[in-house]
Design a protein around this motif. Structure first.
Motif, PDB file in Angstrom:
ATOM      1  N   SER A  23       0.837  -1.192   0.000  1.00 42.50           N
ATOM      2  CA  SER A  23       0.000   0.000   0.000  1.00 42.50           C
ATOM      3  C   SER A  23       0.872   1.242   0.000  1.00 42.50           C
ATOM      4  CB  SER A  23      -0.917   0.034   1.232  1.00 42.50           C
ATOM      5  OG  SER A  23      -0.199   0.462   2.381  1.00 42.50           O
ATOM      6  N   SER A  24       0.234   2.382  -0.176  1.00 40.67           N
ATOM      7  CA  SER A  24       0.917   3.662  -0.016  1.00 40.67           C
ATOM      8  C   SER A  24       1.127   3.925   1.471  1.00 40.67           C
ATOM      9  CB  SER A  24       0.070   4.799  -0.604  1.00 40.67           C
ATOM     10  OG  SER A  24      -0.183   4.599  -1.962  1.00 40.67           O
ATOM     11  N   PRO A  25       2.052   4.842   1.826  1.00 39.18           N
ATOM     12  CA  PRO A  25       2.186   5.226   3.234  1.00 39.18           C
ATOM     13  C   PRO A  25       0.887   5.836   3.743  1.00 39.18           C
ATOM     14  CG  PRO A  25       4.043   6.042   1.931  1.00 39.18           C
ATOM     15  CD  PRO A  25       3.020   5.547   0.958  1.00 39.18           C
TER      16      PRO A  25
ATOM     17  N   GLY B 123       6.088   0.917   2.488  1.00 34.94           N
ATOM     18  CA  GLY B 123       4.945   1.689   2.028  1.00 34.94           C
ATOM     19  C   GLY B 123       5.136   2.456   0.748  1.00 34.94           C
ATOM     20  N   ASN B 124       4.939   1.806  -0.383  1.00 32.36           N
ATOM     21  CA  ASN B 124       4.808   2.489  -1.670  1.00 32.36           C
ATOM     22  C   ASN B 124       4.260   1.483  -2.678  1.00 32.36           C
ATOM     23  OD1 ASN B 124       7.058   1.767  -3.879  1.00 32.36           O
ATOM     24  ND2 ASN B 124       8.039   1.650  -1.882  1.00 32.36           N
ATOM     25  N   LEU B 125       3.711   1.976  -3.759  1.00 32.28           N
ATOM     26  CA  LEU B 125       3.045   1.100  -4.725  1.00 32.28           C
ATOM     27  C   LEU B 125       3.830   0.933  -6.016  1.00 32.28           C
ATOM     28  CD1 LEU B 125      -0.682   2.222  -4.288  1.00 32.28           C
ATOM     29  CD2 LEU B 125       0.337   0.042  -3.608  1.00 32.28           C
ATOM     30  N   VAL B 126       5.118   1.295  -6.006  1.00 36.22           N
ATOM     31  CA  VAL B 126       5.926   1.172  -7.213  1.00 36.22           C
ATOM     32  C   VAL B 126       6.877  -0.017  -7.096  1.00 36.22           C
ATOM     33  CG1 VAL B 126       7.506   2.345  -8.787  1.00 36.22           C
ATOM     34  CG2 VAL B 126       5.731   3.652  -7.619  1.00 36.22           C
ATOM     35  N   CYS B 127       7.936   0.132  -6.325  1.00 36.93           N
ATOM     36  CA  CYS B 127       8.961  -0.919  -6.246  1.00 36.93           C
ATOM     37  C   CYS B 127       8.424  -2.266  -5.762  1.00 36.93           C
ATOM     38  CB  CYS B 127      10.110  -0.465  -5.344  1.00 36.93           C
ATOM     39  SG  CYS B 127      10.810   1.135  -5.792  1.00 36.93           S
TER      40      CYS B 127
END
Length: 299
Positions: free
Chosen positions: A38-40, A122-126
């Protein structure tokens, strides 16, 4: 004769092999792994804490590993559930990888663990590109993030086997358009389940446990179209090279550092990769009684 090598694909291929091996090892011991992305600020820690408490009430042998760039705050919160919890501090690394996860589980994960929740960075890229050997991949988004989140991060949502909406107790206050969000999810990942939850009110509580139990018992997890469409003959690989092989009372907090070297792959994600530098020394206290961190040798 010159040969062009896509280093990003090579890195992912190496990770996929490690993930398949880890999945087989954990499945053999009866452990189902849930990878949470998820995102932060999405509220995944709050929801996971409630799920861990529920698991303990149900008598389920559960554990959690949480990864952050800095601080042990999430692990301290999760440890209140009484479940075994381990913190991994990545010092800037934007995602977990299968080798890293396996290393941190070795010697720590209780043998009787039936469910292991991995709270990814917390991020949706890496994190979207890296298979961790999970049996269930969950992507979470809060009602405050906007209905177009799935369209902005199509790889993350496109490879999800379960999408969870969090903080529904404030959906009305932020004018969250549930129908639009669901339509956008289905656009990038047709057929995937979308569940509504609130850690505050308890709406949807138990969804992670129930779906993980079902997969662990042999139920087929959702197979994303993105994974099917780009699958090579030997497995289900996503367009970004990610391979899915899905188909099949402590309360202590343990923290570890991963040391990384930044590099810039051609995809522009800025992935960084952690390297082992021998055995990790004995943990040393950080000032928080519940939080213990083990420092790796310096480079």
């Amino acid at each position: 004769m010159c040969r062009v090598v896509d280093l990003h694909q090579a890195v992912l291929a190496k990770n996929d092999g490690a993930a398949q091996a880890l999945r087989a090892e954990l499945s053999a011991r009866g452990t189902t792994v849930v990878n949470m992305l998820s995102s932060p600020g999405s509220g995944k820690t709050a929801l996971l804490e409630r799920e861990l408490l529920l698991a303990r009430e149900r008598g389920v042998a559960v554990a959690a590993l949480t990864a952050d760039l800095a601080t042990e705050n999430d692990a301290v919160r999760l440890a209140r559930s009484g479940a075994p919890v381990k913190q991994v501090l990545t010092d800037g690394l934007c995602h977990l990888e299968a080798v890293m996860l396996g290393r941190h589980l070795h010697g720590w994960l209780p043998e009787e663990t039936r469910l292991l929740f991995v709270e990814n960075v917390g991020n949706l890229v890496c994190p979207a590109s890296y298979d961790l050997g999970e049996s269930l991949r969950v992507v979470l988004a809060s009602v405050t993030e906007g209905e177009d989140k799935p369209l902005k991060y199509p790889t993350a949502f496109g490879l999800a086997q379960l999408v969870v909406v969090t903080k529904t107790d404030i959906a009305h206050a932020v004018d969250f358009d549930e129908a639009a969000f669901r339509a956008n999810v289905q656009q990038v990942n047709p057929g995937v389940e979308v569940a509504l939850t609130s850690a505050r009110t308890g709406e949807g509580l138990g969804i992670l446990l129930d779906r993980a139990h079902a997969v662990g018992a042999g139920a087929a997890a959702h197979t994303p179209v993105m994974a099917r469409a780009c699958a090579p003959a030997q497995g289900a690989a996503a367009a970004d090279g990610h391979v899915h092989g899905h188909g099949h009372d402590h309360g202590h907090v343990h923290g570890d550092h991963d040391h990384d070297h930044p590099h810039r792959p051609e995809d522009g994600h800025g992935h960084q990769h952690a390297h082992d530098h021998g055995p990790v020394p004995a943990p040393v206290p950080t000032g928080t009684p519940a939080a213990v961190r083990a420092r790796g040798q310096s480079l």
